[in-house]
Design a protein around this motif. Structure first.
Motif, PDB file in Angstrom:
ATOM      1  N   MET A  61       4.228  -1.479 -14.157  1.00 12.18           N
ATOM      2  CA  MET A  61       3.698  -1.622 -13.092  1.00 12.18           C
ATOM      3  C   MET A  61       3.358  -0.431 -11.987  1.00 12.18           C
ATOM      4  N   ASP A  62       2.186  -0.059 -11.614  1.00 11.10           N
ATOM      5  CA  ASP A  62       1.833   1.224 -10.979  1.00 11.10           C
ATOM      6  C   ASP A  62       2.141   0.876  -9.454  1.00 11.10           C
ATOM      7  N   LEU A  63       2.774   1.995  -8.758  1.00 15.29           N
ATOM      8  CA  LEU A  63       3.033   1.788  -7.575  1.00 15.29           C
ATOM      9  C   LEU A  63       1.799   1.765  -6.536  1.00 15.29           C
ATOM     10  N   ARG A  64       0.618   2.545  -7.093  1.00 18.11           N
ATOM     11  CA  ARG A  64      -0.528   2.829  -6.407  1.00 18.11           C
ATOM     12  C   ARG A  64      -1.222   1.295  -6.536  1.00 18.11           C
ATOM     13  N   GLN A  65      -1.140   0.709  -7.623  1.00 19.70           N
ATOM     14  CA  GLN A  65      -1.850  -0.460  -7.658  1.00 19.70           C
ATOM     15  C   GLN A  65      -1.005  -1.470  -6.749  1.00 19.70           C
ATOM     16  N   LEU A  66       0.223  -1.368  -6.864  1.00 22.51           N
ATOM     17  CA  LEU A  66       0.942  -2.538  -5.655  1.00 22.51           C
ATOM     18  C   LEU A  66       0.613  -2.041  -4.162  1.00 22.51           C
ATOM     19  N   ARG A  67       0.132  -0.933  -3.826  1.00 23.63           N
ATOM     20  CA  ARG A  67      -0.252  -0.392  -2.625  1.00 23.63           C
ATOM     21  C   ARG A  67      -1.502  -0.911  -2.304  1.00 23.63           C
ATOM     22  N   TYR A  68      -2.360  -0.793  -3.260  1.00 24.13           N
ATOM     23  CA  TYR A  68      -3.713  -1.033  -3.240  1.00 24.13           C
ATOM     24  C   TYR A  68      -3.591  -2.908  -2.833  1.00 24.13           C
ATOM     25  N   PHE A  69      -2.954  -3.585  -3.635  1.00 23.84           N
ATOM     26  CA  PHE A  69      -2.760  -4.961  -3.500  1.00 23.84           C
ATOM     27  C   PHE A  69      -2.116  -5.344  -1.894  1.00 23.84           C
ATOM     28  N   LEU A  70      -0.959  -4.419  -1.570  1.00 25.51           N
ATOM     29  CA  LEU A  70      -0.581  -4.848   0.031  1.00 25.51           C
ATOM     30  C   LEU A  70      -1.779  -4.698   0.708  1.00 25.51           C
TER      31      LEU A  70
ATOM     32  N   GLN B 220     -14.500   0.890  -2.484  1.00 29.25           N
ATOM     33  CA  GLN B 220     -14.252  -0.376  -2.759  1.00 29.25           C
ATOM     34  C   GLN B 220     -14.109  -0.547  -4.395  1.00 29.25           C
ATOM     35  N   GLN B 221     -14.913   0.260  -4.964  1.00 30.65           N
ATOM     36  CA  GLN B 221     -14.937   0.139  -6.297  1.00 30.65           C
ATOM     37  C   GLN B 221     -13.544   0.382  -7.023  1.00 30.65           C
ATOM     38  N   ALA B 222     -12.838   1.762  -6.542  1.00 32.39           N
ATOM     39  CA  ALA B 222     -11.346   2.141  -6.788  1.00 32.39           C
ATOM     40  C   ALA B 222     -10.569   0.993  -6.641  1.00 32.39           C
ATOM     41  N   LEU B 223     -10.779   0.593  -5.564  1.00 34.14           N
ATOM     42  CA  LEU B 223      -9.448  -0.583  -4.964  1.00 34.14           C
ATOM     43  C   LEU B 223      -9.717  -1.594  -6.201  1.00 34.14           C
ATOM     44  N   SER B 224     -11.062  -2.149  -6.419  1.00 37.01           N
ATOM     45  CA  SER B 224     -11.033  -3.304  -7.038  1.00 37.01           C
ATOM     46  C   SER B 224     -10.525  -2.940  -8.641  1.00 37.01           C
ATOM     47  N   LYS B 225     -10.979  -1.814  -8.933  1.00 38.15           N
ATOM     48  CA  LYS B 225     -10.345  -1.345 -10.554  1.00 38.15           C
ATOM     49  C   LYS B 225      -8.991  -1.268 -10.555  1.00 38.15           C
ATOM     50  N   GLY B 226      -8.265  -0.937  -9.473  1.00 34.85           N
ATOM     51  CA  GLY B 226      -6.669  -0.743  -9.584  1.00 34.85           C
ATOM     52  C   GLY B 226      -6.190  -2.325  -9.365  1.00 34.85           C
ATOM     53  N   ILE B 227      -6.768  -3.095  -8.680  1.00 34.68           N
ATOM     54  CA  ILE B 227      -6.254  -4.427  -8.754  1.00 34.68           C
ATOM     55  C   ILE B 227      -6.477  -5.374  -9.896  1.00 34.68           C
ATOM     56  N   ASN B 228      -7.732  -4.900 -10.526  1.00 30.59           N
ATOM     57  CA  ASN B 228      -8.051  -5.662 -11.817  1.00 30.59           C
ATOM     58  C   ASN B 228      -7.103  -5.402 -13.005  1.00 30.59           C
ATOM     59  N   ALA B 229      -6.806  -4.030 -12.996  1.00 36.28           N
ATOM     60  CA  ALA B 229      -5.821  -3.482 -13.821  1.00 36.28           C
ATOM     61  C   ALA B 229      -4.510  -4.098 -13.895  1.00 36.28           C
ATOM     62  N   LEU B 230      -4.021  -4.239 -12.524  1.00 35.85           N
ATOM     63  CA  LEU B 230      -2.635  -4.921 -12.115  1.00 35.85           C
ATOM     64  C   LEU B 230      -2.757  -6.499 -12.482  1.00 35.85           C
ATOM     65  N   GLU B 231      -3.796  -7.094 -12.396  1.00 42.88           N
ATOM     66  CA  GLU B 231      -3.846  -8.708 -13.051  1.00 42.88           C
ATOM     67  C   GLU B 231      -3.979  -8.494 -14.559  1.00 42.88           C
ATOM     68  N   GLN B 232      -4.662  -7.589 -15.071  1.00 45.24           N
ATOM     69  CA  GLN B 232      -4.625  -7.522 -16.623  1.00 45.24           C
ATOM     70  C   GLN B 232      -3.129  -7.258 -17.060  1.00 45.24           C
ATOM     71  N   GLN B 233      -2.311  -6.593 -16.347  1.00 40.98           N
ATOM     72  CA  GLN B 233      -1.143  -6.186 -16.766  1.00 40.98           C
ATOM     73  C   GLN B 233      -0.234  -7.448 -16.577  1.00 40.98           C
ATOM     74  N   LEU B 234      -0.422  -8.032 -15.626  1.00 47.32           N
ATOM     75  CA  LEU B 234       0.375  -9.409 -15.020  1.00 47.32           C
ATOM     76  C   LEU B 234      -0.060 -10.622 -16.016  1.00 47.32           C
ATOM     77  N   GLY B 235      -1.299 -10.725 -16.146  1.00 47.45           N
ATOM     78  CA  GLY B 235      -2.013 -11.916 -17.075  1.00 47.45           C
ATOM     79  C   GLY B 235      -2.231 -12.946 -16.040  1.00 47.45           C
ATOM     80  N   GLU B 236      -2.324 -12.469 -14.735  1.00 46.21           N
ATOM     81  CA  GLU B 236      -2.586 -13.446 -13.749  1.00 46.21           C
ATOM     82  C   GLU B 236      -3.487 -12.882 -12.686  1.00 46.21           C
ATOM     83  N   ARG B 237      -4.441 -13.890 -12.330  1.00 46.08           N
ATOM     84  CA  ARG B 237      -5.144 -13.654 -11.244  1.00 46.08           C
ATOM     85  C   ARG B 237      -4.391 -13.575  -9.856  1.00 46.08           C
TER      86      ARG B 237
END
Length: 312
Positions: free
Chosen positions: A1-10, A29-46
């Protein structure tokens, strides 16, 4: 899990939308959405509900939230301590302050803090509570020190508060004003005077006007308001205007004898001076030291006031 993605989520959770989170973090906004989408894919959850304008968390998003905050806080504390070790400093504290507390309370506290810990970095931003508290929640500030006026800021469970002391709103005038030497002024003598008010007086202004109405009088109509402390001071000093302010904003003028607090029965209101921090978070050493310095400065200010002559 990427810390940057977690900070985007927060950031999206804190700001309520992808658009505002992108602006706050300086990302597209595109970079933010891309990072959160990648996090969702890793977790397998929206993590957020789709098809809503606001960022609404799913069950998986709510589960992640507490863990993400804990992880982010731990990493930030490590980063702070590492920076201290590498630079030989003792950390930093970022302070937001209102005009009534900047000179009379915060300045003595910071001077005392730096005498004992000269390597602590101090950054101070001025403003009013509705501007400063969002910056506190966005982690741009560590503490906000300001006078509390009911209605000036909404309660928020994410913000912890501490009463440092109380300040008093009084009717103030230049020592040269015709009313300056009159004892026990009547309300009627204030009606036809010119007035200059600061903004966001909240319930204090309501209470001021209600005093006249309760006495069967119309409140003063010859009034102006301003967001500029310099302009307000100039009109009181040179233009013969009256004003309604916390005593600490006019601390220097009252202490020097250039201004006086008019003796008007019922025309004074106590309001607490607050220190706001983020709730549920461990305090860094610099922040804890600053808060103690603020408590000490508030206590000393109270001692001086008890032993000082009247503001008149």
């Amino acid at each position: 899990m990427d810390l940057r993605q977690l900070r985007y989520f927060l950031a999206v959770v804190e700001h309520g939308s992808f658009t505002r989170a992108a602006a706050a973090t300086g990302r597209t906004q595109q970079a933010l959405s891309k990072g959160i989408n990648a996090l969702e894919q890793q977790l397998g959850e929206r993590l957020f509900e789709r098809g809503t304008r606001q960022a609404v968390l799913t069950d998986a998003g709510r589960l992640l939230l507490d863990h993400a905050r804990t992880a982010d806080d731990a990493v930030r504390r490590f980063e702070d301590r590492l920076a201290e070790m590498q630079t030989g400093s003792e950390g930093q504290v970022r302070i937001g302050t209102g005009p009534s507390t900047a000179g009379s309370l915060l300045a003595p506290a910071v001077l005392a803090l730096r005498r004992h810990w000269p390597k602590i970095g101090v950054h101070v931003a001025g403003g009013i509570a509705p501007e400063l508290l969002p910056a506190l929640l966005a982690r741009e500030l560590d503490v906000v020190v300001t006078l509390h006026t009911t209605g000036a800021e909404p309660p928020d469970p994410r913000i912890a508060s501490e009463v440092l002391m109380h300040d008093e709103y009084r009717v103030l005038a230049s020592v040269r004003h015709p009313l300056a030497r009159t004892r026990a002024l009547q309300l009627a003598s204030l009606i036809d005077q010119p007035w200059i008010f600061g903004r966001r007086l909240g319930e204090v202004e309501h209470a001021f006007r209600q005093q006249f109405l309760d006495a069967g009088l119309q409140p003063p109509a010859n009034t102006m308001d301003t967001g500029s402390p310099e302009f307000l001071r100039a009109l009181v000093r040179e233009g013969g205007y009256l004003t309604l302010l916390p005593s600490r904003i006019a601390h220097a003028e009252l202490l020097s004898g250039h201004w006086v607090a008019l003796d008007v029965p019922g025309m004074s209101w106590q309001r607490p001076v607050m220190a706001y921090t983020r709730a549920g978070e461990p305090q860094s050493a610099p922040l804890a030291r600053l808060l103690q310095a603020l408590r000490n400065a508030a206590q000393m200010a109270g001692v001086r006031e008890v032993g000082s002559p009247s503001m008149r």
